[in-house]
Scaffold this active site. Structure first.
Site, short mmCIF file in Angstrom:
data_model
loop_
_atom_site.label_atom_id
_atom_site.label_comp_id
_atom_site.label_asym_id
_atom_site.label_seq_id
_atom_site.Cartn_x
_atom_site.Cartn_y
_atom_site.Cartn_z
N VAL A 451 0.86 -1.18 0.00
CA VAL A 451 0.00 0.00 0.00
C VAL A 451 0.90 1.23 0.00
O VAL A 451 1.66 1.46 0.94
CB VAL A 451 -0.95 0.01 1.21
CG1 VAL A 451 -1.80 1.26 1.21
CG2 VAL A 451 -1.83 -1.23 1.20
N ASP A 452 0.83 2.02 -1.06
CA ASP A 452 1.69 3.20 -1.20
C ASP A 452 0.80 4.38 -1.58
O ASP A 452 0.33 4.48 -2.71
CB ASP A 452 2.75 2.96 -2.28
CG ASP A 452 3.79 4.07 -2.31
OD1 ASP A 452 3.61 5.06 -1.58
OD2 ASP A 452 4.77 3.93 -3.04
N THR A 453 0.57 5.28 -0.62
CA THR A 453 -0.26 6.45 -0.90
C THR A 453 0.47 7.47 -1.75
O THR A 453 -0.15 8.44 -2.21
CB THR A 453 -0.70 7.10 0.42
OG1 THR A 453 0.47 7.45 1.17
CG2 THR A 453 -1.54 6.15 1.23
N PHE A 568 7.34 4.27 -4.10
CA PHE A 568 7.19 4.53 -5.53
C PHE A 568 6.94 6.02 -5.75
O PHE A 568 6.11 6.60 -5.08
CB PHE A 568 6.01 3.72 -6.09
CG PHE A 568 5.94 3.73 -7.58
CD1 PHE A 568 5.05 4.55 -8.23
CD2 PHE A 568 6.78 2.93 -8.33
CE1 PHE A 568 4.98 4.56 -9.59
CE2 PHE A 568 6.71 2.93 -9.69
CZ PHE A 568 5.81 3.76 -10.32
#
Length: 571
Positions: A451-453, A568
């Site tokens: 999970v990458d906000t 990312f």
């Protein structure tokens, strides 16, 4: 259509009589011109205006037309009178008298001799459109249908190939098949009776009548082609498959059954039905079933998979309510709630009367029996957990922000609640994701994604996909600059869910990492899920100070270094 006027009759004449006049005009020598058809129409207007009645064969003979006023119209009337008199025959003097019918039944009587035939010419597209327009509301094989086609044949002398083209343009596939069957049977029957000029050694009747010097043989084929329309087999009236639409309260199984029955009744044997069923089972389904099929990536799937996906769908029913206003006495006021039952005795907490123990003012809320099941904090109950703040904001409250409409696939409250209770690890926040789509490897239906906000788009490794997936190059802006050779766009929908039972989210396009390193759940999916990430505070924050230890070990206690998780970059 050449020199022929519109087949629609003018005022003052029935369609059958008008077609008879047009067919009789085709036998004029030299051939009729546009002025002849104009004179014929002017004669009908004059007759209807002067005689005060419609023109019929019995009342509008050659003597009814004044000579020299309407050109060659008397010749047309004389030709029609001669042909119809020979066809019907004059009744004898001893024939018994019969009571006339209350009305003259419409009849389209054929012209026995076509006169001098026109030379062959192929129909233009405009002429085919005119023919189709004239007979589009007529029943195939009816008298008006046959007479209209006969007039078109007289003007063009069509070959069998021209007639086949005309049949494909004016008739449905079902009628085309039935006509071809009837024509084949008629040709076989006439060939056995020896057609005039037909030589079996020279080929079939279709081949011989297509020759330039076919003559009467082509005329016989044209008559058989017209006769085949009269001999069309009658079939029960069935609903066309293209008009079968699933009702708002109709189950998907019943809708597919009606579709299959209509295709079986309409399509002839040997015509494949599966492509039509696979297409219409989605295109003509109701909106809710279409959303289910879109969410699971089954838009172009076989009908069997669609039945499994929509088998348990049921419409949302609402209780109907009817408001009726009837004059009468004044209606009573709103119904008052029933009074609460008084307690049987004093409260066992404060020993006072007048209230129940659950409403006792001396009642205090004790500590929770254990830590909060969400954030593991032992100081509050689950209902007071700060991680539920996002749920309250979504539901709307006094402190709720402006409501943002999701991109698509709005989720219900129960679906949102099941998404907000997924725990995330602090060192590497990842969730299990259930994937489905035509471009995924069969073994990659479930995977663990980071999970990458900070990632704008969801990223999948290339080894999760099949070799020939649809792709376009993508330029991604990262911390080290623009990467042009590492990522591709997957040009195809992909279905994603965080739990096996859903909810399902359809993503139109996804970034693919050709280095097979990243599997990231980006903001595009998180925003579609209306998800929020809440990080609870530490129960006992670390204290910076002197430790109770020997002097050789006295120092400061610091927090552990933060985990190094590569993020990312923003795209």
């Amino acid at each position: 259509m050449g020199n022929s006027p519109s087949y629609n009759p003018p005022a003052g004449i029935s369609p059958s009589d008008w077609l008879n006049l047009l067919q009789s005009a085709q036998r004029l020598n030299p051939r009729p011109s546009p002025s002849d058809f104009t004179d014929l129409k002017n004669y009908i207007h004059w007759f209807h205006k002067t005689q005060k009645k419609p023109w019929t064969f019995t009342s509008g003979g050659p003597a009814s037309c004044p000579p020299g006023k309407f050109g060659r119209v008397p010749l047309v009337l004389a030709t029609l009178n001669e042909v119809l008199s020979n066809d019907e025959g004059a009744p004898g003097a001893s024939a018994p008298e019969e009571q006339p019918p209350p009305y003259d039944p419409p009849a389209v009587l054929p012209i026995i001799s076509e006169g001098n035939r026109n030379r062959h010419r192929a129909w233009a597209l405009r002429e085919l459109q005119d023919i189709k327009k004239e007979i589009e509301n007529k029943a195939p094989g009816s008298q008006v249908w046959i007479q209209t086609l006969r007039l078109a044949i007289l003007q063009a002398d069509p070959t069998p190939a021209d007639l086949e083209q005309l049949c494909q343009y004016i008739a449905s596939p079902v009628d085309q098949t039935a006509h071809m069957t009837s024509l084949t049977a008629a040709i076989a029957a006439e060939a056995a009776n020896t057609l005039q000029g037909f030589n079996p050694k020279m080929g079939t009747l279709t081949q011989q009548s297509a020759q330039p010097n076919a003559g009467d043989l082509r005329s016989q084929y044209q008559n058989l082609w017209l006769q085949a329309w009269k001999n069309l087999p009658t079939r029960p009236s069935v609903q066309p498959w293209s008009t079968i639409v699933q009702g708002p309260a109709e189950s998907y199984v019943e809708f597919v059954n009606r579709l299959q029955i209509s295709l079986a009744d309409n399509l002839p044997d040997g015509v494949p039905k599966e492509p039509i069923i696979d297409s219409l089972s989605y295109a003509n389904a109701n909106k809710e079933c279409q959303q289910i099929l879109q969410g699971r990536g089954l838009v172009a799937a076989p009908v069997g998979q669609k039945l499994q996906a929509c088998a348990h769908w049921a419409p949302k029913t609402k209780q109907p309510a009817i408001l009726v206003h009837t004059p009468g006495p004044k209606m009573p006021g709103p119904r008052q709630p029933a009074p609460k039952r008084p307690p049987p005795g004093p409260c066992y907490r404060c020993l006072k009367e007048g209230h129940w123990a659950r409403d006792c003012p001396t009642k205090t809320t004790g500590p929770p029996p254990g830590p909060c099941p969400i954030c593991k904090d032992p100081s509050h109950w689950k209902r007071d957990c700060p991680t539920l703040k996002s749920k309250k904001l979504i539901e709307g409250g006094p402190s709720a922000p402006q409501i943002i409409t999701p991109i698509t696939d709005s989720l219900s409250e129960a679906e949102l609640e099941c998404l907000l209770s997924i725990p995330l690890a602090r060192s590497r926040p990842s969730v299990a994701v259930y994937l489905s789509g035509p471009w995924l490897q069969p073994s990659q239906n479930q995977a663990l994604m980071l999970v990458d906000t900070g990632a704008e788009n969801t990223v999948l490794p290339q080894n999760w996909l099949v070799r020939d997936y649809p792709r376009t190059p993508a330029a991604v802006l990262g911390a080290g600059g623009i990467s042009r050779n590492r990522y591709n766009w997957l040009q195809g929908p992909l279905t994603l869910a965080l739990k096996p039972e859903g909810p399902f989210i359809t993503i139109p396009k996804i970034l693919v990492d050709t280095f097979d390193k990243w599997q990231i759940l980006g903001r595009d999916v998180l925003s579609r899920l209306q998800a929020s990430i809440s990080i609870p505070e530490e129960v006992h924050p670390p204290v910076v100070g002197v430790l109770d230890a020997p002097p050789s070990h006295i120092g400061l206690e610091h927090l552990p270094p933060p985990p190094e998780v590569p993020q990312f970059p923003l795209n």
